[in-house]
Design an enzyme around this catalytic site. Structure first.
Site, PDB file in Angstrom:
ATOM      1  CE  LYS A  80      -4.484   1.101   0.512  1.00 25.90           C
ATOM      2  NZ  LYS A  80      -5.678   0.425   0.036  1.00 25.90           N
ATOM      3  CB  VAL A 180     -23.061   7.685   0.421  1.00 16.04           C
ATOM      4  CG1 VAL A 180     -23.935   6.699   1.182  1.00 16.04           C
ATOM      5  CG2 VAL A 180     -23.299   9.110   0.930  1.00 16.04           C
ATOM      6  N   GLY A 181     -19.412   7.581  -0.481  1.00 17.19           N
ATOM      7  CA  GLY A 181     -18.474   7.987  -1.528  1.00 17.19           C
ATOM      8  C   GLY A 181     -18.613   7.017  -2.677  1.00 17.19           C
ATOM      9  CB  VAL A 183     -17.346   1.591  -1.914  1.00 19.15           C
ATOM     10  CG1 VAL A 183     -17.966   0.260  -1.528  1.00 19.15           C
ATOM     11  CG2 VAL A 183     -15.990   1.371  -2.583  1.00 19.15           C
TER      12      VAL A 183
HETATM   13  P1  NAD Z   1     -14.457   7.684  -0.986  1.00 16.42           P
HETATM   14  O1  NAD Z   1     -13.488   8.693  -0.519  1.00 16.42           O
HETATM   15  O2  NAD Z   1     -15.056   7.844  -2.339  1.00 16.42           O
HETATM   16  O3  NAD Z   1     -15.669   7.595   0.051  1.00 16.42           O
HETATM   17  C1  NAD Z   1     -15.537   7.678   1.422  1.00 16.42           C
HETATM   18  C2  NAD Z   1     -16.699   8.515   1.915  1.00 16.42           C
HETATM   19  O4  NAD Z   1     -16.703   8.486   3.341  1.00 16.42           O
HETATM   20  C3  NAD Z   1     -16.590   9.981   1.481  1.00 16.42           C
HETATM   21  O5  NAD Z   1     -17.799  10.383   0.871  1.00 16.42           O
HETATM   22  C4  NAD Z   1     -16.342  10.714   2.795  1.00 16.42           C
HETATM   23  O6  NAD Z   1     -16.890  12.015   2.816  1.00 16.42           O
HETATM   24  C5  NAD Z   1     -17.020   9.788   3.787  1.00 16.42           C
HETATM   25  N1  NAD Z   1     -16.590   9.940   5.173  1.00 16.42           N
HETATM   26  C6  NAD Z   1     -15.346  10.180   5.666  1.00 16.42           C
HETATM   27  N2  NAD Z   1     -15.384  10.236   7.018  1.00 16.42           N
HETATM   28  C7  NAD Z   1     -16.669  10.011   7.370  1.00 16.42           C
HETATM   29  C8  NAD Z   1     -17.336   9.928   8.617  1.00 16.42           C
HETATM   30  N3  NAD Z   1     -16.709  10.099   9.776  1.00 16.42           N
HETATM   31  N4  NAD Z   1     -18.670   9.674   8.625  1.00 16.42           N
HETATM   32  C9  NAD Z   1     -19.341   9.505   7.461  1.00 16.42           C
HETATM   33  N5  NAD Z   1     -18.761   9.577   6.248  1.00 16.42           N
HETATM   34  C10 NAD Z   1     -17.450   9.824   6.208  1.00 16.42           C
HETATM   35  O7  NAD Z   1     -13.776   6.262  -0.826  1.00 16.42           O
HETATM   36  P2  NAD Z   1     -14.255   4.866  -1.414  1.00 16.42           P
HETATM   37  O8  NAD Z   1     -13.453   4.541  -2.620  1.00 16.42           O
HETATM   38  O9  NAD Z   1     -15.744   4.822  -1.501  1.00 16.42           O
HETATM   39  O10 NAD Z   1     -13.761   3.898  -0.253  1.00 16.42           O
HETATM   40  C11 NAD Z   1     -14.484   3.790   0.967  1.00 16.42           C
HETATM   41  C12 NAD Z   1     -13.817   2.751   1.847  1.00 16.42           C
HETATM   42  O11 NAD Z   1     -13.769   1.510   1.168  1.00 16.42           O
HETATM   43  C13 NAD Z   1     -12.356   3.056   2.238  1.00 16.42           C
HETATM   44  O12 NAD Z   1     -12.107   2.528   3.514  1.00 16.42           O
HETATM   45  C14 NAD Z   1     -11.560   2.304   1.201  1.00 16.42           C
HETATM   46  O13 NAD Z   1     -10.260   2.000   1.651  1.00 16.42           O
HETATM   47  C15 NAD Z   1     -12.410   1.061   1.072  1.00 16.42           C
HETATM   48  N6  NAD Z   1     -12.270   0.343  -0.178  1.00 16.42           N
HETATM   49  C16 NAD Z   1     -12.520   0.944  -1.371  1.00 16.42           C
HETATM   50  C17 NAD Z   1     -12.402   0.215  -2.534  1.00 16.42           C
HETATM   51  C18 NAD Z   1     -12.723   0.821  -3.881  1.00 16.42           C
HETATM   52  O14 NAD Z   1     -12.847   0.070  -4.851  1.00 16.42           O
HETATM   53  N7  NAD Z   1     -12.900   2.131  -3.978  1.00 16.42           N
HETATM   54  C19 NAD Z   1     -12.027  -1.134  -2.498  1.00 16.42           C
HETATM   55  C20 NAD Z   1     -11.811  -1.735  -1.258  1.00 16.42           C
HETATM   56  C21 NAD Z   1     -11.939  -0.990  -0.109  1.00 16.42           C
END
Ligand code: NAD
Length: 358
Positions: A80, A180-181, A183
């Protein structure tokens, strides 16, 4: 304390720090294991308060990638990268080109991709300096944004856990989604289409309003998401959602979501088990994204086009693996995260032994 004493160190093969004066890049690349193949894992950009916190995050995330890639049955090890900085104001093409040069120095021992704070567009700049970048758009091998595939795997996992723990399908089940980013938003849409009732929270008000508009979800404040009366709690924000403070507030019988490192520590997992909560180990249920990325690495290495059918086969296998973890945990009356760790470590150790013997 030295790096080697950190609880997250756990026999990392390599930990590399990079600084580029011109672009301001400060970055750590942690390579946990290359026993199953080159280490692969995304790059996170986050305004860490200190280099120690960045290192701790890199180590934890990198080890989790080793476990995740092993559980997803990929010929990849775990690594990572973390870039210390604010993705809203510190991003420049030069910064990501410098990151690309950093990755290139590892000579293919680490493949990068996007994670929180880093987009495919950012990685196109890294790609100018190294070929060890996946998750890009616009070429035949490209897999694009992995988030929809991650969300699909999480969706299937939620469905499986609800069937196991509650004996029902998703229609009418209440799911509380934290974050709700990328994923979380795709997951919300899939759950909505399956008839689930949604309660969502995000620190980004625009994101939460948009998802609520599309799915009819109820919106609560970020702090209130732990107190929602829900059947499922789906952490899809950052790590550590299940911790000593939130544990007693979460009443859901299932915890299954996309975030990495959902348990603040192993004790949190043990307590979930004691309370009869079915926890889907994060790095098993959220392996869809890395499967998609692995599809791209595979295509690049073979000079072929990306093959969605290969990804779907691995994703189907991933849900079976989750089922095996749940089965074994139930049969042995043990927490799911302990069983998953055991299986992942055994798979990595077997690959390491094979490599030594070769
Ligand atoms: P992202 O940044 O698009 O979404 C994360 C969301 O969480 C954002 O909208 C952010 O504003 C919100 N957030 C942050 N702190 C918060 C809190 N305290 N309360 C509520 N919301 C909060 O990221 P993503 O790509 O959707 O990834 C989300 C998680 O999934 C991460 O932990 C990431 O490591 C994990 N993940 C992502 C993928 C992928 O394919 N994108 C794959 C495996 C794991």
């Amino acid at each position: 304390m030295t790096l080697f004493d950190s609880s997250a160190f756990e026999a990392h093969e390599g930990v590399h720090s990079f600084f580029d004066e011109r672009s301001g890049l400060k970055c750590i690349v942690a390579v946990h294991s290359t026993a199953r193949g080159p280490a692969a894992g995304g790059c996170r950009m986050w305004p860490y308060a200190s280099a120690e916190l960045a290192l701790e995050d890199a180590l934890r995330l990198s080890r989790a990638m080793s476990y995740k890639n092993a559980m997803a049955d990929l010929d990849l090890g775990g690594g990572k990268a973390v870039i210390i900085g604010d993705s809203r104001k510190d991003k420049t093409p030069a910064l990501f080109e410098a990151f690309g040069r950093a990755v290139e120095t590892l000579g293919g021992r680490y493949w990068t991709a996007e994670d929180v704070g880093v987009s495919p567009a950012d990685l196109t700049h890294a790609r100018k300096q190294t070929r060890f970048v996946a998750g890009l758009e616009g070429h035949a091998a490209a897999s694009g944004d992995p988030s929809p595939v991650t969300a699909e795997g999480v969706f299937r996992g939620v469905k499986l856990c609800v069937a196991r723990a509650l004996g029902r399908d998703l229609a009418g089940v209440t799911v509380a989604i934290q974050g709700v980013g990328h994923v979380g938003a795709y997951l919300a849409e899939k759950l909505h289409a399956a008839g689930a009732r949604l309660v969502i929270a995000d620190v980004n008000e625009q994101a939460v309003a948009e998802v609520a508009r599309r799915t009819g979800a109820q919106v609560v404040s970020p702090g209130a998401i732990f107190d929602v009366e829900a059947d499922v709690f789906a952490p899809c924000a950052l790590g550590g959602a299940v911790n000593a403070t939130t544990l007693s507030r979460i009443t859901a019988k299932v915890i299954a979501g996309g975030a990495n490192n959902q348990l603040a520590d192993a004790e949190a997992g043990r307590q979930l088990f004691d309370r009869g909560v079915l926890y889907a180990p994060d790095y098993v249920i959220n392996g869809g994204g890395i499967i998609n990325v692995a599809g791209e690495i595979r295509a690049l290495e073979r000079d072929e086009a990306f093959d969605p059918a290969w990804v779907e086969a691995k994703l189907a296998r991933l849900t079976q693996t989750l089922e095996e973890v749940l089965d074994r945990a139930a049969a042995e009356n043990r927490p799911t995260h302990e069983v998953a760790n055991e299986i992942a470590k055994a798979r990595i150790a077997a690959a390491a032994a094979e490599r030594l013997a070769a």
